[in-house]
Enzyme design. Structure first.
Site: not given
Ligand code: NAD
Ligand code: DAU
Length: 339
Positions: A35, A59, A122, A148, A174
């Site tokens: 959390l 954790d 990434e 990562k 996502n």
């Molecule tokens: P998020 O930041 O929304 O959620 C991360 C969760 O991990 C949170 O609930 C946080 O409390 C928990 N957490 C963080 N540190 C922790 C610790 N030390 N111990 C236990 N829990 C912990 O992230 P998300 O966007 O849901 O991403 C989830 C996974 O998917 C990540 O591994 C991310 O790298 C990967 N991923 C995300 C995206 C994206 O677009 N968001 C795309 C590809 C892969």
């Molecule tokens: O590709 C997968 C990754 O996508 C995941 O591994 C990461 O956890 C997730 O956060 C995401 O990373 P990005 O950096 O691509 O996502 P973000 O939403 O931060 O940014 C998307 C694009 O938008 C990027 O090119 C940066 C731009 N951006 C982002 C923010 C927050 C802006 O132009 N302005 C902003 O304020």
């Protein structure tokens, strides 16, 4: 099956838990989550009373955190996930994403259980032309991506050295319900709803490859049930878009939903200083998971975006609680202005 899901109070993990409980009536889930600012139990209110769900606040770096838990597989989502925060301070990224993953790998090794590591496109860095395949070199550019990639390398080493039954997924960007408002899509929807400027980094021509969160989760599920230990699976929707196109689409759709003037809404676009080391383009080749595991993305982008906007409109209490406190301080540091 009893699944240990890490990071289940975050965006993708919570959507995954909901999907598994819906899909498999005989599966049990244990959610391990620290959390952090990104974890939120409000997100799981609808399932918290299920007798097939339990929660451990803890954790992933803690060696004893799972001593009293029994499970058949670990689905590892927990991470520090936001690139901009990793530029401000990489420390928690190294702790959770690298050392936390190492700790879980040790636990999985001792128990000889399946380990599914949820990683990201990434790790491949930025690509000018063509697509990332599972064989593309790892060339991470942000501290987040480097953490990562380090965890991916550790997983690989446990497969080779300890014969751990581990698999890895690398997904593109996502979007969908319950995403923390720091990320592009929810940030811009919420700012648009509040009539605030939307900060576009650089020239807005960076390209991301967008996938609906449930499509990602169905792919993770396919890997869990049908994947081969030791293999990496790329996940993507063949849906590349320059940021500025997404921004305009979001603003136009929000204007239409609220009955506001489209041009006034587009006037919220504010080009700001670029992200340091900003990757220009991500583009995933998902052919392997499609051909070997029979997975395919199902959500049309425009329909998914409309549903997502609708969700943020209908769930304002959820994000209003989330954007108070720590997030307001982060916003001021990151964007130099109050939220
Ligand atoms: P998020 O930041 O929304 O959620 C991360 C969760 O991990 C949170 O609930 C946080 O409390 C928990 N957490 C963080 N540190 C922790 C610790 N030390 N111990 C236990 N829990 C912990 O992230 P998300 O966007 O849901 O991403 C989830 C996974 O998917 C990540 O591994 C991310 O790298 C990967 N991923 C995300 C995206 C994206 O677009 N968001 C795309 C590809 C892969
Ligand atoms: O590709 C997968 C990754 O996508 C995941 O591994 C990461 O956890 C997730 O956060 C995401 O990373 P990005 O950096 O691509 O996502 P973000 O939403 O931060 O940014 C998307 C694009 O938008 C990027 O090119 C940066 C731009 N951006 C982002 C923010 C927050 C802006 O132009 N302005 C902003 O304020």
């Amino acid at each position: 099956m009893k699944l240990l899901v890490t990071g289940g109070a975050g965006f993708i993990g919570s959507n995954y838990i909901r999907h598994v409980l819906d899909e498999y009536p005989d599966y049990h889930i244990i959610n391990l989550d620290k959390l952090t600012y990104a974890g939120n139990l409000e997100t799981l209110r609808d399932i918290e009373s299920s007798d097939r769900y339990s929660f451990i606040k803890g954790d992933i770096c803690d060696k004893n955190v799972l001593d009293n838990a029994e499970f058949d597989a670990i689905i590892h989502f927990a991470a520090e996930s936001h690139v901009d925060r990793s530029i401000l301070d990489a420390t928690p990224f190294l702790q959770t994403n690298v050392l936390g993953t190492y700790n879980l790998l040790e636990i999985a090794r001792q128990r000889d259980c399946t380990f599914l590591h949820v990683s990201t496109d990434e790790v491949y860095g930025s690509i000018e032309e063509g697509l990332f395949t599972e064989g593309s070199p790892l060339m991470p550019n942000s501290p987040y991506a480097a953490s990562k990639a380090s965890s991916d390398m550790l997983v690989r080493s446990y497969v080779e050295t300890h014969k751990l039954k581990a698999m890895m997924t690398r997904c593109s960007n996502n979007y969908g319900p319950y995403q923390f408002p720091e990320k592009l899509i929810p940030l811009f929807i919420i700012n648009a709803l509040n009539g605030k400027p939307v900060p576009v980094y650089g020239d807005g021509m960076n390209v991301r490859d967008w996938i609906y969160v449930l499509d990602h989760n169905k792919a993770v599920d396919a890997v869990l049930h049908k994947g081969t230990p030791g293999e990496v699976y790329n996940i993507g929707s063949r849906n590349e878009r320059p940021n500025i196109d997404i921004v305009k689409l979001l603003l136009e759709k929000v204007a239409a939903k609220l009955g506001r003037d489209k041009d006034e809404m587009l006037g919220l676009i504010n080009y700001v200083e670029d992200r340091k080391g900003h990757d220009r383009r991500y583009a995933i080749d998902p052919s392997k998971i499609e051909s070997r595991l029979g997975w395919k993305p199902e959500t049309d982008f425009e329909a998914g975006i409309s549903e997502t906007i609708e969700w943020y409109l209908s769930n304002q209490e959820w994000w209003k609680r989330v954007i108070s406190g720590e997030y307001m301080e982060y916003y001021k540091t990151q964007y130099g202005e109050d939220l």
